[in-house]
Design a protein around this motif. Structure first.
Motif, PDB file in Angstrom:
ATOM      1  N   MET A 106       0.819  -1.211   0.000  1.00 28.86           N
ATOM      2  CA  MET A 106       0.000   0.000   0.000  1.00 28.86           C
ATOM      3  C   MET A 106       0.853   1.262   0.000  1.00 28.86           C
ATOM      4  SD  MET A 106      -3.108  -0.337  -0.486  1.00 28.86           S
ATOM      5  CE  MET A 106      -3.381   1.403  -0.171  1.00 28.86           C
ATOM      6  N   ARG A 107       1.989   1.239   0.670  1.00 31.21           N
ATOM      7  CA  ARG A 107       2.871   2.412   0.617  1.00 31.21           C
ATOM      8  C   ARG A 107       3.315   2.672  -0.817  1.00 31.21           C
ATOM      9  NH1 ARG A 107       4.927   0.143   5.507  1.00 31.21           N
ATOM     10  NH2 ARG A 107       6.756  -0.761   4.471  1.00 31.21           N
ATOM     11  N   LEU A 108       3.596   1.589  -1.549  1.00 32.19           N
ATOM     12  CA  LEU A 108       4.002   1.752  -2.948  1.00 32.19           C
ATOM     13  C   LEU A 108       2.851   2.279  -3.800  1.00 32.19           C
ATOM     14  CD1 LEU A 108       6.104  -1.514  -3.337  1.00 32.19           C
ATOM     15  CD2 LEU A 108       6.980   0.826  -3.477  1.00 32.19           C
ATOM     16  N   VAL A 109       1.651   1.763  -3.565  1.00 30.62           N
ATOM     17  CA  VAL A 109       0.497   2.245  -4.328  1.00 30.62           C
ATOM     18  C   VAL A 109       0.311   3.738  -4.109  1.00 30.62           C
ATOM     19  CG1 VAL A 109      -2.025   2.133  -4.533  1.00 30.62           C
ATOM     20  CG2 VAL A 109      -0.693   0.023  -4.373  1.00 30.62           C
ATOM     21  N   ARG A 110       0.419   4.196  -2.871  1.00 28.59           N
ATOM     22  CA  ARG A 110       0.213   5.620  -2.584  1.00 28.59           C
ATOM     23  C   ARG A 110       1.310   6.482  -3.192  1.00 28.59           C
ATOM     24  NH1 ARG A 110      -1.351   3.562   2.577  1.00 28.59           N
ATOM     25  NH2 ARG A 110       0.731   4.026   3.412  1.00 28.59           N
ATOM     26  N   ARG A 111       2.493   5.942  -3.301  1.00 26.75           N
ATOM     27  CA  ARG A 111       3.571   6.731  -3.907  1.00 26.75           C
ATOM     28  C   ARG A 111       3.430   6.783  -5.430  1.00 26.75           C
ATOM     29  NH1 ARG A 111       9.174   4.719  -1.413  1.00 26.75           N
ATOM     30  NH2 ARG A 111       9.944   6.582  -2.537  1.00 26.75           N
ATOM     31  N   VAL A 112       2.910   5.714  -6.024  1.00 27.99           N
ATOM     32  CA  VAL A 112       2.700   5.718  -7.476  1.00 27.99           C
ATOM     33  C   VAL A 112       1.487   6.558  -7.839  1.00 27.99           C
ATOM     34  CG1 VAL A 112       2.182   4.280  -9.493  1.00 27.99           C
ATOM     35  CG2 VAL A 112       3.806   3.470  -7.771  1.00 27.99           C
ATOM     36  N   VAL A 113       0.402   6.423  -7.059  1.00 29.79           N
ATOM     37  CA  VAL A 113      -0.841   7.168  -7.326  1.00 29.79           C
ATOM     38  C   VAL A 113      -1.188   7.933  -6.049  1.00 29.79           C
ATOM     39  CG1 VAL A 113      -3.219   7.016  -8.135  1.00 29.79           C
ATOM     40  CG2 VAL A 113      -1.549   5.292  -8.851  1.00 29.79           C
ATOM     41  N   PRO A 114      -0.625   9.120  -5.844  1.00 29.72           N
ATOM     42  CA  PRO A 114      -0.812   9.856  -4.579  1.00 29.72           C
ATOM     43  C   PRO A 114      -2.272  10.164  -4.260  1.00 29.72           C
ATOM     44  CG  PRO A 114       1.007  10.785  -5.853  1.00 29.72           C
ATOM     45  CD  PRO A 114       0.312   9.814  -6.749  1.00 29.72           C
ATOM     46  N   ASP A 115      -3.115  10.333  -5.276  1.00 30.40           N
ATOM     47  CA  ASP A 115      -4.508  10.729  -5.038  1.00 30.40           C
ATOM     48  C   ASP A 115      -5.441   9.532  -4.885  1.00 30.40           C
ATOM     49  OD1 ASP A 115      -3.768  13.387  -5.235  1.00 30.40           O
ATOM     50  OD2 ASP A 115      -4.117  13.459  -7.404  1.00 30.40           O
ATOM     51  N   VAL A 116      -4.893   8.336  -4.768  1.00 29.18           N
ATOM     52  CA  VAL A 116      -5.737   7.150  -4.692  1.00 29.18           C
ATOM     53  C   VAL A 116      -6.548   7.156  -3.403  1.00 29.18           C
ATOM     54  CG1 VAL A 116      -4.029   5.711  -3.490  1.00 29.18           C
ATOM     55  CG2 VAL A 116      -5.715   4.637  -4.992  1.00 29.18           C
ATOM     56  N   ASP A 117      -7.735   6.589  -3.450  1.00 28.19           N
ATOM     57  CA  ASP A 117      -8.537   6.343  -2.253  1.00 28.19           C
ATOM     58  C   ASP A 117      -7.896   5.161  -1.539  1.00 28.19           C
ATOM     59  OD1 ASP A 117     -10.382   5.409  -0.379  1.00 28.19           O
ATOM     60  OD2 ASP A 117     -12.123   5.906  -1.614  1.00 28.19           O
ATOM     61  N   ALA A 118      -7.143   5.441  -0.482  1.00 30.72           N
ATOM     62  CA  ALA A 118      -6.335   4.402   0.159  1.00 30.72           C
ATOM     63  C   ALA A 118      -7.187   3.271   0.711  1.00 30.72           C
ATOM     64  CB  ALA A 118      -5.489   5.018   1.276  1.00 30.72           C
ATOM     65  N   GLY A 119      -8.348   3.597   1.278  1.00 26.49           N
ATOM     66  CA  GLY A 119      -9.212   2.553   1.823  1.00 26.49           C
ATOM     67  C   GLY A 119      -9.707   1.608   0.751  1.00 26.49           C
ATOM     68  N   ALA A 120     -10.184   2.172  -0.362  1.00 22.20           N
ATOM     69  CA  ALA A 120     -10.676   1.339  -1.457  1.00 22.20           C
ATOM     70  C   ALA A 120      -9.551   0.531  -2.083  1.00 22.20           C
ATOM     71  CB  ALA A 120     -11.356   2.214  -2.512  1.00 22.20           C
ATOM     72  N   ALA A 121      -8.384   1.157  -2.227  1.00 21.68           N
ATOM     73  CA  ALA A 121      -7.249   0.457  -2.826  1.00 21.68           C
ATOM     74  C   ALA A 121      -6.812  -0.716  -1.952  1.00 21.68           C
ATOM     75  CB  ALA A 121      -6.087   1.424  -3.039  1.00 21.68           C
ATOM     76  N   ARG A 122      -6.834  -0.508  -0.646  1.00 19.43           N
ATOM     77  CA  ARG A 122      -6.428  -1.614   0.235  1.00 19.43           C
ATOM     78  C   ARG A 122      -7.429  -2.758   0.162  1.00 19.43           C
ATOM     79  NH1 ARG A 122      -2.686  -1.674   4.577  1.00 19.43           N
ATOM     80  NH2 ARG A 122      -2.649  -3.804   5.371  1.00 19.43           N
ATOM     81  N   ARG A 123      -8.698  -2.455   0.174  1.00 24.06           N
ATOM     82  CA  ARG A 123      -9.703  -3.517   0.065  1.00 24.06           C
ATOM     83  C   ARG A 123      -9.561  -4.272  -1.247  1.00 24.06           C
ATOM     84  NH1 ARG A 123     -12.721   0.651   2.525  1.00 24.06           N
ATOM     85  NH2 ARG A 123     -13.564   1.347   0.509  1.00 24.06           N
ATOM     86  N   ALA A 124      -9.292  -3.551  -2.320  1.00 19.78           N
ATOM     87  CA  ALA A 124      -9.112  -4.195  -3.622  1.00 19.78           C
ATOM     88  C   ALA A 124      -7.857  -5.054  -3.646  1.00 19.78           C
ATOM     89  CB  ALA A 124      -9.042  -3.134  -4.717  1.00 19.78           C
ATOM     90  N   LEU A 125      -6.772  -4.533  -3.085  1.00 22.94           N
ATOM     91  CA  LEU A 125      -5.520  -5.279  -3.051  1.00 22.94           C
ATOM     92  C   LEU A 125      -5.680  -6.567  -2.251  1.00 22.94           C
ATOM     93  CD1 LEU A 125      -2.459  -5.550  -3.520  1.00 22.94           C
ATOM     94  CD2 LEU A 125      -2.120  -4.065  -1.526  1.00 22.94           C
ATOM     95  N   VAL A 131      -1.292   3.661 -16.545  1.00 22.95           N
ATOM     96  CA  VAL A 131      -1.930   4.246 -15.359  1.00 22.95           C
ATOM     97  C   VAL A 131      -1.806   5.769 -15.495  1.00 22.95           C
ATOM     98  CG1 VAL A 131      -1.978   4.351 -12.836  1.00 22.95           C
ATOM     99  CG2 VAL A 131      -1.261   2.235 -13.992  1.00 22.95           C
ATOM    100  N   PRO A 132      -2.767   6.425 -16.168  1.00 20.45           N
ATOM    101  CA  PRO A 132      -2.650   7.874 -16.415  1.00 20.45           C
ATOM    102  C   PRO A 132      -2.542   8.693 -15.135  1.00 20.45           C
ATOM    103  CG  PRO A 132      -4.396   6.887 -17.747  1.00 20.45           C
ATOM    104  CD  PRO A 132      -3.973   5.849 -16.762  1.00 20.45           C
ATOM    105  N   GLU A 133      -3.147   8.197 -14.056  1.00 22.05           N
ATOM    106  CA  GLU A 133      -3.139   8.976 -12.820  1.00 22.05           C
ATOM    107  C   GLU A 133      -1.850   8.825 -12.012  1.00 22.05           C
ATOM    108  OE1 GLU A 133      -4.958   6.382 -13.831  1.00 22.05           O
ATOM    109  OE2 GLU A 133      -6.213   5.620 -12.178  1.00 22.05           O
ATOM    110  N   ALA A 134      -0.880   8.082 -12.526  1.00 17.57           N
ATOM    111  CA  ALA A 134       0.370   7.859 -11.799  1.00 17.57           C
ATOM    112  C   ALA A 134       1.194   9.134 -11.722  1.00 17.57           C
ATOM    113  CB  ALA A 134       1.173   6.752 -12.469  1.00 17.57           C
ATOM    114  N   ALA A 135       1.957   9.272 -10.650  1.00 24.06           N
ATOM    115  CA  ALA A 135       2.841  10.420 -10.478  1.00 24.06           C
ATOM    116  C   ALA A 135       3.992  10.342 -11.474  1.00 24.06           C
ATOM    117  CB  ALA A 135       3.385  10.450  -9.053  1.00 24.06           C
ATOM    118  N   LEU A 136       4.576  11.496 -11.769  1.00 25.69           N
ATOM    119  CA  LEU A 136       5.722  11.528 -12.669  1.00 25.69           C
ATOM    120  C   LEU A 136       6.893  10.763 -12.054  1.00 25.69           C
ATOM    121  CD1 LEU A 136       5.622  15.273 -13.814  1.00 25.69           C
ATOM    122  CD2 LEU A 136       4.914  13.244 -15.122  1.00 25.69           C
TER     123      LEU A 136
END
Length: 757
Positions: A277-296, A355-360
């Motif tokens: 999850m730390r990696l997901v948040r760094r790749v996509v900073p604006d991600v809904d962390a709760g939803a992403a964790r449930r999906a992961l 992943v268009p929403e990914a950080a540079l």
């Protein structure tokens, strides 16, 4: 569904200590200690330093507790006493590296100066930030994908191989590597394509990747096929009904597996999910962390195999993409619709899609996530299925094996032949096995339990009486599923000592994580289960009842033990005989299967084989079969592992027999014949007029020395008159006896004892 005990409910997600912002670098957390003098320090000081050293270390801890601004000296440095210097220096020396430049520091000061932070072992589920082997915190992973690390960690192995001391390599858990295929390429290049087999657990119809530069697996796939073809089908459905009555809330294995994997994701592997999850948040900073964790978490639980194989920087194989997409479909079914977009994001990250929403400049972080996700899938499968679900669901305990599919107890002869023919064509030198250091039960214990499927109605009747006999010993907390496991364990290993049974049951109920666990277990429950088992072991009426099951089924068990062994030794592949299994071994999961081996007994039995003496018991029979089959392979490798070796099904006139021939360009060299379902065969009156089509030529039945005329049908009743198995060999392929080998090197891996005579 069985519920995990309170100690295994969802843990609070702790933020990594000392992190100023999400994704900021942090020191590795070395899980071993607590506040004050760290727990590891206290234990080490108590064990190694003596009374004066302990006092000095605790004095240093009290001084360290006084607050002072970081970077300011508290005044002139006072001379430290020698005891305190010893306490500081001894802190980390035995286990982990120590940063230099702090000579003479007190223990707490030395700990704070390191590149890692000592912490309580209870924080492992939340704060751990390094890779480990499954959930073993002390086994720290290394980046073997780095050529420098590969060279350093393999220097000794490669030197031994280069000097001819090592012929091949058995690679445990390759799915934990960042790039298993790349690792095998590097190992093959370094060894000149040495014989290498990998402990890859293949699920369902999964196939070993063809591109892998190895000889095959370590044999759990072969173990499964041998066990299934030797286990009669329970056409009456009795075992299903028995289990449903014993554990109605856990009747469906698929539900038990999903619940167990959720527990592992939520608890045992929580630190690994945190890292993802730390990696997901760094790749996509604006991600809904709760939803992403449930999906992961849902995607990890929904994987139906140990991992997919997606390597950053290479194209994604459509077959591997299909594995992840199939898991995503299952995950979608358990997620709320509002989490589906997050699931799509996780899948795109795993499969290296846009992943268009990914950080540079987050490409390397996305690659890291992709690799770490795959490395986490394996532990979730292993700990969720083999080490949790298989201790909760045991319709037939012997089928709950590494790489096993206990929902499918039996397979037909044609299905077995099809698998062997494919194996011969694709992986002819893969390993075959029936017992390893990791199997849940030895081959002979499982052979005994096969009879429960063969005589399921008889088992149900026997079990009813057994429960009545146990009534005076049963307490309120001894639950029905655990009692059912006790009875299966007893008939599989009888006679078994109380100490061995107690050790096994404690491990089993803790691994199940329903009523107790390894951490914060319920000792009251454990004590009642152990007391129940002990009481059964002391009850002479129970002893007689166990004999009333095992003795009438001895012939069927003998056929299973000898049959599966002969099949394993002569089927396609390179057979592995676990130390001690040259004769019978009625053992359970480790540490029971690693007990000392009585090598003097085995030498005596092997000497009787060399002298062609008659067999006096089942152990003699198994030793003779194992020895002569392996000598045949050694003398005629072209028929078993050569480039022109063949595997040919041989027609038999009975569903109670399995036969196949092994040969080479010159034709068949040997014919294996084994009995299936010997108990039902006896009830049916024997083989009758059923025959085996023996290939043309003169043959010798190796185990008995009797000649056999080929070129037509030979009655099975004649071929199997002395033993439930036969090994036919052409005369020119006969194998001369040889002297008994020297005893093994002291300290070699150990297993259990043989059958009682």
């Amino acid at each position: 569904m069985p519920r995990a005990r309170a100690g295994h409910r969802r843990r609070r997600r702790a933020q990594p200590h000392g992190r100023a912002a999400a994704g900021a670098p942090q020191r590795p957390v070395l899980v071993a200690a607590a506040r004050g003098p760290p727990l590891a320090v206290r234990r080490l000081v108590r064990r190694r330093l003596g009374r004066r050293g302990r006092a000095a270390a605790h004095a240093g801890a009290r001084r360290a507790a006084r607050a002072r601004p970081r970077g300011r000296r508290a005044g002139p440095r006072r001379r430290r006493r020698p005891e305190r210097r010893r306490a500081g220096a001894a802190l980390l020396r035995p286990r982990v590296p120590r940063r230099t430049g702090h000579r003479g520091a007190a223990a707490p000061e030395l700990a704070l100066a390191q590149a890692y932070r000592l912490s309580s072992w209870r924080e492992a589920g939340d704060a751990l930030n390094y890779r480990r082997f499954f959930d073993v915190t002390s086994l720290v992973a290394v980046r073997v994908e780095d050529p420098v690390v590969f060279t350093a960690t393999h220097a000794l192995l490669l030197a031994l191989h280069g000097h001819g001391e090592v012929d091949g390599f058995r690679i445990d858990h390759p799915d934990g590597l960042a790039d298993p295929g790349g690792y095998l390429e590097r190992l093959a290049a370094a060894t000149g394509d040495a014989w290498v087999v990998v402990e890859k657990i293949l699920e369902g119809e999964e196939r070993l990747p063809e591109a892998w530069r190895c000889s095959g697996t370590t044999g759990y796939d072969a173990l499964l096929r041998v066990q299934q073809v030797m286990t009669p089908a329970d056409d009456t459905g009795t075992l299903d009904r028995l289990w449903a009555s014993v554990a109605p809330e856990a009747a469906d294995l698929e539900d038990v597996v999903l619940e167990s994997k959720r527990l592992v994701v939520d608890d045992v592997q929580a630190a690994e999910v945190d890292r993802l999850m730390r990696l997901v948040r760094r790749v996509v900073p604006d991600v809904d962390a709760g939803a992403a964790r449930r999906a992961l978490e849902a995607l990890l639980v929904s994987m139906d195999r140990y991992r997919a194989y997606v390597v950053p920087g290479r194209g994604v194989d459509p077959e591997q993409a299909a594995v992840v997409e199939s898991a995503a479909e299952r995950a979608r079914g358990v997620l709320a619709p509002s989490d589906h977009d997050a699931l799509d994001l996780v899948v795109r990250l795993v499969l290296d899609r846009e992943v268009p929403e990914a950080a540079l400049d987050s490409g390397r972080l996305a690659d890291d996530f992709r690799v770490r996700f795959q490395q986490t899938c394996g532990p979730v499968m292993a700990k969720g299925i083999e080490d949790t679900a298989f201790y909760r669901w045991f319709r037939l305990a012997g089928a709950n094996e590494v790489g096993g599919h206990p929902e499918v107890l039996s397979a037909g002869v044609e299905e077995f032949h099809t698998w062997c023919e494919r194996q011969q064509a694709e992986w002819p030198t893969s390993m075959t096995t029936l017992t390893t250091h990791d199997t849940k039960r030895s081959e002979d214990t499982r052979a005994r339990l096969m009879v429960l499927a063969e005589d399921a109605p008889g088992w149900a009747s026997w079990l009813e009486t057994a429960r009545e006999l146990a009534a005076p010993h049963r307490t309120e907390r001894v639950d029905a599923p655990t009692e059912y496991l006790v009875w299966q364990t007893l008939v599989g290993t009888w006679p078994v000592s109380g100490a061995r049974l107690e050790e096994y049951l404690l491990k089993a109920v803790r691994e199940a994580k329903v009523h107790t666990a390894w951490v914060d277990g319920d000792t009251g429950y454990e004590d009642e289960v152990v007391a129940f088992a002990r009481a059964l072991g002391r009850d002479l009426a129970v002893h007689e009842h166990l004999d009333a099951w095992t003795v009438p089924h001895d012939a069927a068990v003998r056929a299973n033990i000898l049959g599966q062994k002969l099949v394993q030794l002569t089927m396609p592949g390179v057979p592995d005989v676990y130390q001690g299994c040259e004769i019978g071994m009625l053992s359970l999961v480790d540490p029971d299967n690693r007990r000392p081996v009585d090598w003097s007994d085995r030498r005596e039995r092997l000497a009787r084989v060399d002298d062609d003496e008659p067999c006096f018991d089942l152990d003699d029979d198994k030793m003779r079969l194992t020895s002569l089959a392996l000598r045949l392979r050694r003398e005629h490798p072209s028929a078993f592992v050569g480039p022109e070796s063949t595997y040919t099904p041989v027609a038999v006139g009975s569903a109670h027999a399995l036969a196949f021939a092994r040969g080479d360009a010159d034709g068949a060299r040997s014919v294996t014949l084994v009995t299936r379902g010997a108990g039902r065969l006896a009830d049916a009156g024997g083989f009758g007029d059923a025959t085996l089509e023996v290939p043309a030529g003169e043959w010798v039945e190796v185990l008995s020395g009797r000649p056999v005329d080929g070129g037509g049908p030979v009655p099975l009743a004649d071929l199997l008159a002395d033993r439930p198995v036969a090994l036919l060999v052409r005369p020119e392929a006969e194998v001369a006896p040889e002297p008994a080998p020297e005893p093994p090197v002291e300290g070699a891996e150990e297993s259990g004892e043989g059958h009682p005579s």
